[in-house]
Write an enzyme that holds these catalytic residues in place. Structure first.
Site, PDB file in Angstrom:
ATOM      1  N   ARG A  53      -9.305  29.312 -18.932  1.00  0.00           N
ATOM      2  CA  ARG A  53      -9.496  28.696 -17.615  1.00  0.00           C
ATOM      3  C   ARG A  53      -9.037  27.243 -17.615  1.00  0.00           C
ATOM      4  O   ARG A  53      -8.473  26.747 -16.651  1.00  0.00           O
ATOM      5  CB  ARG A  53     -10.962  28.806 -17.147  1.00  0.00           C
ATOM      6  CG  ARG A  53     -11.237  28.101 -15.830  1.00  0.00           C
ATOM      7  CD  ARG A  53     -12.538  28.521 -15.136  1.00  0.00           C
ATOM      8  NE  ARG A  53     -13.613  28.853 -16.059  1.00  0.00           N
ATOM      9  CZ  ARG A  53     -14.296  27.969 -16.791  1.00  0.00           C
ATOM     10  NH1 ARG A  53     -14.044  26.673 -16.698  1.00  0.00           N
ATOM     11  NH2 ARG A  53     -15.244  28.375 -17.612  1.00  0.00           N
ATOM     12  N   TYR A 106      -0.753  27.841   9.336  1.00  0.00           N
ATOM     13  CA  TYR A 106      -1.174  29.158   8.862  1.00  0.00           C
ATOM     14  C   TYR A 106      -2.637  29.401   9.280  1.00  0.00           C
ATOM     15  O   TYR A 106      -3.505  28.542   9.070  1.00  0.00           O
ATOM     16  CB  TYR A 106      -1.038  29.181   7.336  1.00  0.00           C
ATOM     17  CG  TYR A 106      -1.398  30.488   6.713  1.00  0.00           C
ATOM     18  CD1 TYR A 106      -0.590  31.600   6.896  1.00  0.00           C
ATOM     19  CD2 TYR A 106      -2.546  30.623   5.945  1.00  0.00           C
ATOM     20  CE1 TYR A 106      -0.924  32.818   6.328  1.00  0.00           C
ATOM     21  CE2 TYR A 106      -2.885  31.824   5.367  1.00  0.00           C
ATOM     22  CZ  TYR A 106      -2.070  32.921   5.565  1.00  0.00           C
ATOM     23  OH  TYR A 106      -2.404  34.126   4.999  1.00  0.00           O
ATOM     24  N   ASP A 179       2.593  21.643   4.063  1.00  0.00           N
ATOM     25  CA  ASP A 179       2.679  23.015   3.565  1.00  0.00           C
ATOM     26  C   ASP A 179       4.158  23.397   3.615  1.00  0.00           C
ATOM     27  O   ASP A 179       4.721  23.586   4.684  1.00  0.00           O
ATOM     28  CB  ASP A 179       1.824  23.935   4.443  1.00  0.00           C
ATOM     29  CG  ASP A 179       1.820  25.386   3.957  1.00  0.00           C
ATOM     30  OD1 ASP A 179       2.811  25.806   3.328  1.00  0.00           O
ATOM     31  OD2 ASP A 179       0.840  26.095   4.231  1.00  0.00           O
ATOM     32  N   LYS A 204       5.086  33.679  -1.258  1.00  0.00           N
ATOM     33  CA  LYS A 204       6.196  33.888  -0.332  1.00  0.00           C
ATOM     34  C   LYS A 204       7.532  33.637  -1.042  1.00  0.00           C
ATOM     35  O   LYS A 204       7.879  34.373  -1.939  1.00  0.00           O
ATOM     36  CB  LYS A 204       5.995  32.991   0.895  1.00  0.00           C
ATOM     37  CG  LYS A 204       4.552  32.985   1.431  1.00  0.00           C
ATOM     38  CD  LYS A 204       4.092  34.331   1.965  1.00  0.00           C
ATOM     39  CE  LYS A 204       2.590  34.414   2.209  1.00  0.00           C
ATOM     40  NZ  LYS A 204       1.998  33.351   3.003  1.00  0.00           N
TER      41      LYS A 204
HETATM   42  C1  PLP Z   1       0.666  32.816   3.195  1.00  0.00           C
HETATM   43  C2  PLP Z   1       0.543  31.385   3.549  1.00  0.00           C
HETATM   44  C3  PLP Z   1      -0.550  30.619   3.107  1.00  0.00           C
HETATM   45  C4  PLP Z   1      -1.693  31.213   2.318  1.00  0.00           C
HETATM   46  O1  PLP Z   1      -1.305  31.611   1.051  1.00  0.00           O
HETATM   47  P1  PLP Z   1      -1.946  32.841   0.242  1.00  0.00           P
HETATM   48  O2  PLP Z   1      -1.115  32.925  -0.973  1.00  0.00           O
HETATM   49  O3  PLP Z   1      -1.856  34.058   1.127  1.00  0.00           O
HETATM   50  O4  PLP Z   1      -3.368  32.473  -0.024  1.00  0.00           O
HETATM   51  C5  PLP Z   1      -0.566  29.278   3.418  1.00  0.00           C
HETATM   52  N1  PLP Z   1       0.421  28.711   4.153  1.00  0.00           N
HETATM   53  C6  PLP Z   1       1.462  29.424   4.609  1.00  0.00           C
HETATM   54  C7  PLP Z   1       2.516  28.753   5.418  1.00  0.00           C
HETATM   55  C8  PLP Z   1       1.559  30.781   4.326  1.00  0.00           C
HETATM   56  O5  PLP Z   1       2.603  31.481   4.805  1.00  0.00           O
END
Ligand code: PLP
Length: 385
Positions: A53, A106, A179, A204
């Protein structure tokens, strides 16, 4: 192999943190599954590794690679994008502090702040980050602790001028979080534009193959990195070794993938814009898109996410259920093309809130398949509406 002299994005993506194994010469560093590490006498740690961890060499390799490609001093990887966001928010905020959030971030980010952190005393205000006047008014009214933006945003691809947002937010004393999931560092480097922290859902584009969930923070500030690193260790939402390794493998091809995603995205957007059954196309690469010029300045490509508005909700639903190469599924950023109906899928949790998405909108994650096949699929689906 030293990466000190490497400057190019693609060189760093392939090599940063990816030194060959010193014992065997294995060119691809092994995946370290061990949860614990032998000590050379009590407290005698090799390379600082003690317990899975607190540290793991495969995770370190990914974090080194992430920091290099975003151009940051520190990177931390997590079990998911939301786990990364949660750690950042808890590292920065005290009860009573406020987050100024883009009105199309998001949905899970909004939910995390509104439903998990708000009961602990965190405050939330929402503003259209692509509207500089609205942002200035919001900052004047009250200084938030954090300004949080997604650009391009999801799913309407709104564009915010990161450098300008960072300037006004810093004047107000706020920390600027971008983000960068949609653009990825292959197309946009927010830290170089003045942002303080970059957040990723590596699920993604970074992972890129729809086979691993993960998240990351990249930042320059030593003290904040230490706080976030402590929470990564103390709360434990780490990425597992195989997840970290898969993400690392994905990142190596990020540059070439984003190039193809952008080419296909532009071709799909151009095709849709000329189609009589499409009411509106949202894509930063279109000259008609609000924010196109800012996007052209701060991004080196426009990416693979294209949204479109049909005549009405019924037409959008029919279209969404009629493609065959575009798979109807949540998520985005993989090599395969996906189609999402935000109102009832990804954005169902923000229905009826200030983050609701128009119900005639469909979002495409344009993959790296052959463009003629993609267009043919869209063409036949558009005949049904
Ligand atoms: C999918 C997504 C998230 C969240 O991420 P996870 O891996 O699903 O927890 C945050 N911001 C954006 C722009 C996303 O597309």
């Amino acid at each position: 192999m030293t990466t000190e002299n490497l400057r190019g994005f693609d060189s760093l993506a392939v090599h940063a943190g990816q030194d060959f194994d010193p014992t065997t010469g294995a060119v691809i560093p092994p995946v370290h599954f061990s949860t614990t590490y032998a000590q050379d006498g009590i407290g005698g740690l090799r390379e600082g590794y003690e317990y899975g961890r607190s540290g793991n060499p495969t995770r370190t390799a990914l974090q080194t690679q992430l920091a290099a490609i975003e151009g940051g001093r520190h990177a931390l990887s997590f079990a998911s994008g939301l786990a990364a966001e949660d750690v950042l928010l808890r590292a920065v905020l005290q009860p009573g502090d406020e987050v100024l959030l883009g009105n199309d971030v998001y949905g899970g980010t909004y939910r995390l702040i509104a439903r998990v952190l708000a009961p602990w005393g965190v405050k939330l205000r929402v503003v259209d980050m692509s509207d500089a006047g609205a942002v200035a008014a919001a900052l004047d009214e009250r200084a938030p602790r954090i300004v949080w933006v997604e650009t391009p945003s999801n799913p309407l691809l709104r564009i915010t001028d990161i450098a300008e947002l960072a300037r006004v937010s810093h004047e107000a004393g706020a920390l600027v979080v971008v983000d960068n999931t949609f653009a990825s560092p292959a197309l946009q480097r927010p830290l170089s534009l003045g942002a303080d922290v970059v957040v990723h859902s590596t699920t993604k584009y970074l992972g890129g193959h729809s086979d691993v969930v993960g998240g990351a923070l990249v930042l320059d500030d030593d003290a904040l990195a230490e706080k976030a690193g402590f929470l990564q260790f103390a709360a434990g939402a780490i990425s597992g070794p195989l997840d970290a390794w898969l993400t690392t493998r994905g990142i190596k091809t990020l540059g070439v993938r984003m190039q193809r995603h952008s080419e296909n995205g532009q071709a799909v957007a151009d095709y849709l814009e000329a189609h009589p059954n499409v009411a509106r196309v949202y894509y930063p690469g279109l000259a008609s898109h609000p924010g196109h010029e800012i996007a052209a300045r701060q991004m080196s490509g426009f990416g693979g996410i294209v949204s479109l508005a049909l005549e009405n909700a019924a037409a959008a639903r029919r279209f969404a259920e009629s493609t065959t190469l575009f798979t109807l599924a949540e998520s985005l950023g993989g090599v395969e093309s996906l189609l999402n109906y935000p109102d009832a899928m990804t954005h169902a949790s923000v229905r009826g809130t200030e983050l609701a998405v128009p119900e005639e909108v469909v979002r495409l994650s344009v993959g790296i398949e052959s463009i003629d096949d993609l267009i043919a699929d869209l063409d036949s689906a558009l005949r049904t509406v």
